[in-house]
Design an enzyme around this catalytic site. Sequence first.
Site, PDB file in Angstrom:
ATOM      1  N   PRO A 320       0.825  -1.224   0.000  1.00 53.56           N
ATOM      2  CA  PRO A 320       0.000   0.000   0.000  1.00 53.56           C
ATOM      3  C   PRO A 320       0.853   1.264   0.000  1.00 53.56           C
ATOM      4  O   PRO A 320       1.989   1.281   0.471  1.00 53.56           O
ATOM      5  CB  PRO A 320      -0.804  -0.137   1.295  1.00 53.56           C
ATOM      6  CG  PRO A 320      -0.922  -1.608   1.500  1.00 53.56           C
ATOM      7  CD  PRO A 320       0.398  -2.175   1.036  1.00 53.56           C
ATOM      8  N   ARG A 321       0.269   2.336  -0.511  1.00 58.62           N
ATOM      9  CA  ARG A 321       1.027   3.563  -0.749  1.00 58.62           C
ATOM     10  C   ARG A 321       1.651   4.134   0.519  1.00 58.62           C
ATOM     11  O   ARG A 321       2.755   4.677   0.472  1.00 58.62           O
ATOM     12  CB  ARG A 321       0.113   4.608  -1.394  1.00 58.62           C
ATOM     13  CG  ARG A 321      -0.208   4.287  -2.837  1.00 58.62           C
ATOM     14  CD  ARG A 321      -1.157   5.293  -3.431  1.00 58.62           C
ATOM     15  NE  ARG A 321      -1.345   5.043  -4.859  1.00 58.62           N
ATOM     16  CZ  ARG A 321      -2.155   5.751  -5.629  1.00 58.62           C
ATOM     17  NH1 ARG A 321      -2.863   6.743  -5.104  1.00 58.62           N
ATOM     18  NH2 ARG A 321      -2.282   5.484  -6.911  1.00 58.62           N
TER      19      ARG A 321
END
Length: 618
Positions: A320-321
């Site tokens: 995830p970012r």
Amino acid sequence: MDPGESGPQGGLERHLYDVVVVGAGGAGLRAAIAAHDAGAKVAIVCKSLLGKAHTVMAEGGIAAAMGNLYAEDNWQVHFRDTMRGGKMLNNWRMAQLHAQEAPDRVLELEEWGALFDRTDDGLISQRDFGGHRYARLAHVGDRTGLEMIRTLQQRAVDLGIDVFMECTVTELFRDETGPRPRISGAFAYWRETGRFIVFESPTVVLATGGIGKSYQVTSNSWEYTGDGHALAMRAGASLINMEFVQFHPTGMVWPPSVKGILVTESVRGDGGVLKNSEGERFMFDYIPEFFKAETADTVEEAEGWYTDKKNHRRPPELLPRDEVARAINSEIKAGRGSPHGGVFLDIASRRDAEFIRRRLPSMYHQFRELADVDITAEPMEVGPTCHYVMGGVEVDADTEQSIVEGLYAAGEVAGGMHGSNRLGGNSLSDLLVFGRRAGHNAAYHSHRLGGARPTVSDSQVKAAAAAALAPFEIAQDPGRRGENPYTIQKDLQDVMQRLVGIIRTAEELEASLGEIARLKERATRLAVEGHRQYNPGWHLALDLANMLVVSECIAKAALERQESRGGHTRDDFPGPDPSWGARNLVLTLPGGDFTAPVHLRHQPLPVMPDDLKTLFDQ
């Protein structure tokens, strides 16, 4: 005196609609189409030119569990990925509706003419993206957002929906004569001439996007000044989750001509890897224990993948970012960054030039033309860039209506869907799913009123006009020392970048709130010279009130949340706290006065039903 006109309401236009949509990105266009299809008379009001919405910057794809590459993908898995990506702070009902309805919204786009990339079997192709268990992003090369806007825009034009381009809304009107306040319309001005417009409408759908121009380094364009967030607060609505600001892991940091421009996650999805100044592929050092336990049986560093329990190989660059952004930030702070304060993103050594040009045509041509960087032959220098705000207007999950009757919100301006961190690709499907819901429900609300529509008074119009013209009045008053709007914006961006950035501390956040309070006081003396026609200084002066309120919301909520979760990282509270994982922070603006302090309160998170909880046991 009214510069350039013969009075404060010189050239005033008035229009009557059932639904007014503010914003012409994916959410705004989809809302307008849905409202029109439900029989409403609709207007789209957009700050810029039609077709220039920030949606075009979303290049990677539309997340939807269509199962075209992996038949075992379904809405339950997508829901689970979204909740886990948001660290379980999402509004579960919004995440559920989003996962369930996204495939239909993608197929709808295809019916309207969107040209998606195809699999060998002729199905819509889907690609990997960070945080998604399966490849589920429907895509058009690396220009998916552009194709979405093209398709929705053409649909709206074909339907004959009225569009007011280069027109900025500065106030929302409320009718307070009944048992409870309700939306009655909006006040706006033409950016070209400065002439005022009144929209009388019992419903307004906010689809204004984000807040990125409050930061120095951002992927956001000039329009993203938090207008919808602030308009909603001034009309009596509440905001949630404003402490969660997503810094996209890979914005260009060099050359200066492209600083802040995003390098789409598709580069990593198609094989690009992150390396530090020592040439090490460092992301293997930052795979959280959660992901190791949940998805990884083996790590094959030689091949550059970790393998999940179903034997699907995934690169750690597709975590995830928030995880990737923090990892890059850690490498830079440890002295292993690139020469210009980032890290290296390398796809050139892993894919041949023909593959890169075919899969990533926009990336290739953009950086070749703007920066003389050939991504088929050399790595890019990238770093975390302010990209997206997870927080926004608090809305009902099913209808998208705020706590103010007749006021709806969809897209980035709405809060709740993404929790503390948004997964890549979920933004475009969010726009489609909740844009449609907001438009339909706004139209139904308008129809239910029949002839009992709320009204806009002359005194409200005069007050809105006077507020808009105040910077000219101050400039003409020799007894007042005016403030330059550009100076205040520069000072605000410095405060937010330096004190409310990707890594936060109580000391810095407290300092930021003091600075913002002083900037708000200075903003009461904004002065603008000249006339209303073609006056960007005046435009910025009107935007600044919105930017300051939203910045205060971010800083105040970030100080209050004493944990690290998703897009909010506290150096003095480095881990997540279960007690904070069960509550939202709600922000309101008493009296709707931007000079007043923002009010904050705690609110329990909606409780997920047991049948959905079981998905996390699988």
